[in-house]
Scaffold this motif. Structure first.
Motif: not given
Length: 215
Positions: A14-15, A146-150, A206-207
């Motif tokens: 996540d960082t 897309f940009l996703l947190t854990a 995340g991804l």
């Protein structure tokens, strides 16, 4: 005129996701909200394209409807790399940031990466054509980016699993609609994204997914 495109889905703590968010999330929203984008999505949902072997054929196979050239163009416009995300990723907006150094070249474990590079083809276009609108709509973000947190990655996993859940006949049909050619050992767009998704959830990552031109 030829081109080479790349689409990567990568897992990060996540960082890293937080550091990328100020750059990528506004660009993703910009591509989603640009004129005509939602209309192209709605048009494809109403009338998915026929077999891709008819798209440029002089005469389509018997019993197969011919593809509308305008619909093909709109689908490619919808699923090719988004201009705002690409401007972020290639350093146009900030010469101190490039996706190669800022995202992909981070000593990632092999299990944390799906990377699809093709000449004269777009991986996201092929994936969406293979899945069809109903399954593609289950994927978060906008047209492959897309940009996703854990937490967001974990929450999205059930929908992603549904998008890639096939019976034997459905899998064969999806493979037939996948327009890409794969080398020995190369992972397909139907296998790589859900694999990385499961890995990310298992690791609490995340991804990040971005599609760009690389040549």
């Amino acid at each position: 005129m030829g081109f080479t495109s790349a689409w990567a889905v990568t897992a990060h703590p996540d960082t890293t996701i937080a550091a990328l968010a100020p750059r990528l999330l506004p660009a993703l929203r910009e591509d989603r909200d640009r004129p005509g984008a939602r209309e192209r999505w709605a048009a494809w949902c109403r009338a998915p394209l026929p077999d891709h072997r008819t798209w440029y054929a002089v005469a389509p196979p018997p019993g197969t409807p011919a593809a509308d050239p305008a619909a093909i163009g709109a689908f490619h416009e919808l699923t090719c790399p988004g201009p705002a995300v690409e401007d972020v990723c290639d350093g146009t907006r900030d010469p101190d940031f490039h996706v190669m150094d800022g995202v992909w070249d981070q000593d990632l474990d092999e299990e944390d990466v799906f990377f699809s590079v093709h000449r004269k083809e777009y991986a996201v276009s092929s994936l969406f054509h293979a899945l069809g609108p109903a399954r593609a709509a289950l994927l978060p973000g906008w047209c492959g980016n897309f940009l996703l947190t854990a937490a967001e990655t974990a929450a999205a996993l059930p929908a992603v699993e549904r998008a890639f859940a096939f019976s034997a006949a459905e899998r064969a049909a999806a493979e037939a609609r996948d327009r890409l050619w794969y080398g020995d050992g190369e992972e397909s767009v139907l296998d790589g994204p859900p694999r990385v998704w499961r890995t990310a959830v298992a690791k609490g990552y995340g991804l990040c997914a971005v599609a760009v031109h690389v040549g």
